[in-house]
Design a protein around this motif. Structure first.
Motif, PDB file in Angstrom:
ATOM      1  N   ALA A 187      -6.001   5.291   4.154  1.00  0.00           N
ATOM      2  CA  ALA A 187      -6.891   6.290   5.176  1.00  0.00           C
ATOM      3  C   ALA A 187      -6.669   4.950   6.410  1.00  0.00           C
ATOM      4  CB  ALA A 187      -7.662   5.930   4.552  1.00  0.00           C
ATOM      5  N   GLY A 188      -7.442   3.696   5.294  1.00  0.00           N
ATOM      6  CA  GLY A 188      -6.878   2.913   6.405  1.00  0.00           C
ATOM      7  C   GLY A 188      -5.561   2.323   7.524  1.00  0.00           C
ATOM      8  N   VAL A 189      -4.847   2.855   6.987  1.00  0.00           N
ATOM      9  CA  VAL A 189      -3.321   2.656   7.469  1.00  0.00           C
ATOM     10  C   VAL A 189      -3.337   3.596   8.287  1.00  0.00           C
ATOM     11  CG1 VAL A 189      -1.134   2.615   7.450  1.00  0.00           C
ATOM     12  CG2 VAL A 189      -2.338   0.970   5.278  1.00  0.00           C
ATOM     13  N   GLN A 217       4.984  11.742   4.125  1.00  0.00           N
ATOM     14  CA  GLN A 217       3.794  12.894   3.487  1.00  0.00           C
ATOM     15  C   GLN A 217       3.073  12.709   4.144  1.00  0.00           C
ATOM     16  OE1 GLN A 217       4.231  14.921  -0.682  1.00  0.00           O
ATOM     17  NE2 GLN A 217       6.318  12.510  -0.607  1.00  0.00           N
ATOM     18  N   GLY A 218       2.230  12.006   4.643  1.00  0.00           N
ATOM     19  CA  GLY A 218       0.213  11.603   4.796  1.00  0.00           C
ATOM     20  C   GLY A 218      -0.355  11.674   3.871  1.00  0.00           C
ATOM     21  N   ALA A 219       0.535  10.789   2.533  1.00  0.00           N
ATOM     22  CA  ALA A 219      -0.527  10.872   1.424  1.00  0.00           C
ATOM     23  C   ALA A 219      -1.863  10.163   1.357  1.00  0.00           C
ATOM     24  CB  ALA A 219       0.342  10.188   0.018  1.00  0.00           C
ATOM     25  N   VAL A 220      -2.995  10.440   1.558  1.00  0.00           N
ATOM     26  CA  VAL A 220      -3.979  10.035   2.020  1.00  0.00           C
ATOM     27  C   VAL A 220      -4.459   8.519   0.255  1.00  0.00           C
ATOM     28  CG1 VAL A 220      -7.277   9.823   2.178  1.00  0.00           C
ATOM     29  CG2 VAL A 220      -5.057  11.767   2.942  1.00  0.00           C
ATOM     30  N   CYS A 221      -4.057   8.872   0.005  1.00  0.00           N
ATOM     31  CA  CYS A 221      -3.903   8.526  -1.415  1.00  0.00           C
ATOM     32  C   CYS A 221      -2.790   8.226  -2.607  1.00  0.00           C
ATOM     33  CB  CYS A 221      -5.485   7.843  -2.542  1.00  0.00           C
ATOM     34  SG  CYS A 221      -6.496   8.947  -3.210  1.00  0.00           S
ATOM     35  N   ALA A 248     -16.148   8.942   2.365  1.00  0.00           N
ATOM     36  CA  ALA A 248     -16.205   8.847   2.894  1.00  0.00           C
ATOM     37  C   ALA A 248     -15.487   7.215   2.024  1.00  0.00           C
ATOM     38  CB  ALA A 248     -17.516   7.651   3.865  1.00  0.00           C
ATOM     39  N   SER A 249     -15.714   7.046   0.721  1.00  0.00           N
ATOM     40  CA  SER A 249     -15.441   6.226  -0.045  1.00  0.00           C
ATOM     41  C   SER A 249     -13.667   5.917  -0.707  1.00  0.00           C
ATOM     42  CB  SER A 249     -16.672   6.125  -1.305  1.00  0.00           C
ATOM     43  OG  SER A 249     -16.391   6.589  -2.465  1.00  0.00           O
ATOM     44  N   GLU A 250     -13.203   5.600  -1.174  1.00  0.00           N
ATOM     45  CA  GLU A 250     -12.485   5.336  -1.031  1.00  0.00           C
ATOM     46  C   GLU A 250     -12.201   5.236  -3.547  1.00  0.00           C
ATOM     47  OE1 GLU A 250     -10.153   1.502  -2.115  1.00  0.00           O
ATOM     48  OE2 GLU A 250     -10.448   1.358   0.576  1.00  0.00           O
ATOM     49  N   ALA A 251     -13.385   5.074  -3.394  1.00  0.00           N
ATOM     50  CA  ALA A 251     -13.141   5.940  -4.644  1.00  0.00           C
ATOM     51  C   ALA A 251     -14.011   7.584  -5.407  1.00  0.00           C
ATOM     52  CB  ALA A 251     -14.994   5.054  -5.455  1.00  0.00           C
ATOM     53  N   GLU A 252     -14.553   8.056  -4.001  1.00  0.00           N
ATOM     54  CA  GLU A 252     -14.565   9.509  -4.041  1.00  0.00           C
ATOM     55  C   GLU A 252     -12.842  10.193  -4.087  1.00  0.00           C
ATOM     56  OE1 GLU A 252     -18.286  10.953  -2.113  1.00  0.00           O
ATOM     57  OE2 GLU A 252     -17.720   9.517  -0.546  1.00  0.00           O
ATOM     58  N   ARG A 253     -12.254   9.516  -3.170  1.00  0.00           N
ATOM     59  CA  ARG A 253     -10.587   9.834  -2.740  1.00  0.00           C
ATOM     60  C   ARG A 253     -10.298   9.624  -4.016  1.00  0.00           C
ATOM     61  NH1 ARG A 253     -12.271   7.444   2.843  1.00  0.00           N
ATOM     62  NH2 ARG A 253     -10.836   5.083   2.352  1.00  0.00           N
ATOM     63  N   ALA A 254     -10.291   8.793  -4.613  1.00  0.00           N
ATOM     64  CA  ALA A 254      -9.135   8.350  -5.788  1.00  0.00           C
ATOM     65  C   ALA A 254      -9.881   9.294  -7.432  1.00  0.00           C
ATOM     66  CB  ALA A 254      -9.529   6.749  -6.306  1.00  0.00           C
TER      67      ALA A 254
END
Length: 293
Positions: free
Chosen positions: A207-209, A123-127, A170-176
């Motif tokens: 995001a990295g994948v 599905q393209g889920a970023v996280c 930009a950060s994983e914390a913000e995306r989560a």
């Protein structure tokens, strides 16, 4: 006449994406490499059939269809499908999950436990984070509960997903952050089914994948493949069914679900895209600024 292949679609696993071709051949769309293919002059797109059976009529299907099936084969394909709610007695355990695709874009969904995170990659889920695990109908009830109580949708249009991929935090914390907040609210709901075990919030970031770090903005997405057209460019990112390509002077997004049903031939010539491209501009309420004033 150039050799032609038929594509069965893009498949995701923990090892990454693969383009699958009729006959079992597979190719890996690796970032930094070139994607180059076309459709021969005079070609038509035909139905891919359903459940391993060829379409008896070899019906011609629209270029913009992401299913590549005629009406009859489409009905057959949905006749025994969890996604279409035509199965109620599947004994397998199911995960309920929360998936994030960009700011304000969180959805709830279910997937069989045995599939792991493949559904989220597709599905393209970023996280994402698991929310619960249990029988199919309990998972379905939880999905409906979240939709009603927390106003969380079960679908996010692909047009919205691909339009924001180059502008994510930009950060994983913000995306989560949005998933973490919704997860806390969801597990506290009083109507939670007893047979569904709550899962802790453990956000997995893709995001990295996908290769989204530093991804340049795309001008638009290929709206359909057409006979005589083609695309050639460097692969920048792959997310869900989408390939982000630097094709000449622009970045375009190719939805690989548009490929099945066509006879695909090798691409030649300079980088660029001669398939029709729908510009992003303003997509479903997401404004993309094109100037300072």
């Amino acid at each position: 006449m150039a050799q032609a292949w038929r594509c069965s679609g893009l498949r995701w696993s923990v090892d990454g994406p693969e383009l699958v071709w009729d006959g079992g051949r597979r190719s890996v769309p690796a970032r930094g490499k070139r994607v180059a293919f076309g459709v021969a002059d005079g070609g038509v797109r035909t139905c891919v059939g359903a459940r391993g059976h060829a379409c008896p009529r070899r019906a011609v299907v629209p270029g913009r269809s992401t299913g590549a099936r005629c009406e009859e084969c489409g009905r057959l394909d949905r006749a025994h499908s969890v996604a279409a709610d035509t199965i109620a007695d599947d004994p397998r355990p199911y995960h309920v999950y929360l998936a994030w695709f960009g700011p304000g874009m969180v959805k709830v969904g279910i997937t069989a436990e045995e599939r792991g995170s493949a559904r989220l990659l597709e599905q393209g889920a970023v996280c994402f984070s698991w929310l619960g695990l249990g029988p199919l109908m309990a998972a379905r009830r939880t999905e409906e509960l979240l939709r009603a109580a927390l106003q969380v949708p079960d679908r996010i249009p692909y047009a919205q997903k691909r339009a924001v991929r180059s502008r994510l935090p930009a950060s994983e914390a913000e995306r989560a952050a949005e998933i973490e907040a919704l997860h806390a609210r969801a597990v506290g709901l009083a109507q939670w089914p007893e047979s569904l075990a709550r899962k802790p919030c453990e956000v997995v970031d893709h995001a990295g994948v996908f290769g989204l770090d530093g991804l340049p903005g795309a001008g638009g997405a290929v709206s359909e493949l057409v006979a005589g057209g083609g695309v050639r460019g460097e692969l920048l990112a792959a997310a869900g069914p989408d390939l982000h390509l630097a094709a000449g002077r622009e970045v375009v997004v190719l939805d690989t679900r548009l490929m099945p049903g066509w006879e695909i031939v090798p691409g030649v010539g300079e980088d660029g895209c001669t398939f029709p491209v729908r510009e992003f501009g303003e997509v479903a309420g997401i404004s993309v600024q094109d100037g300072l004033f």
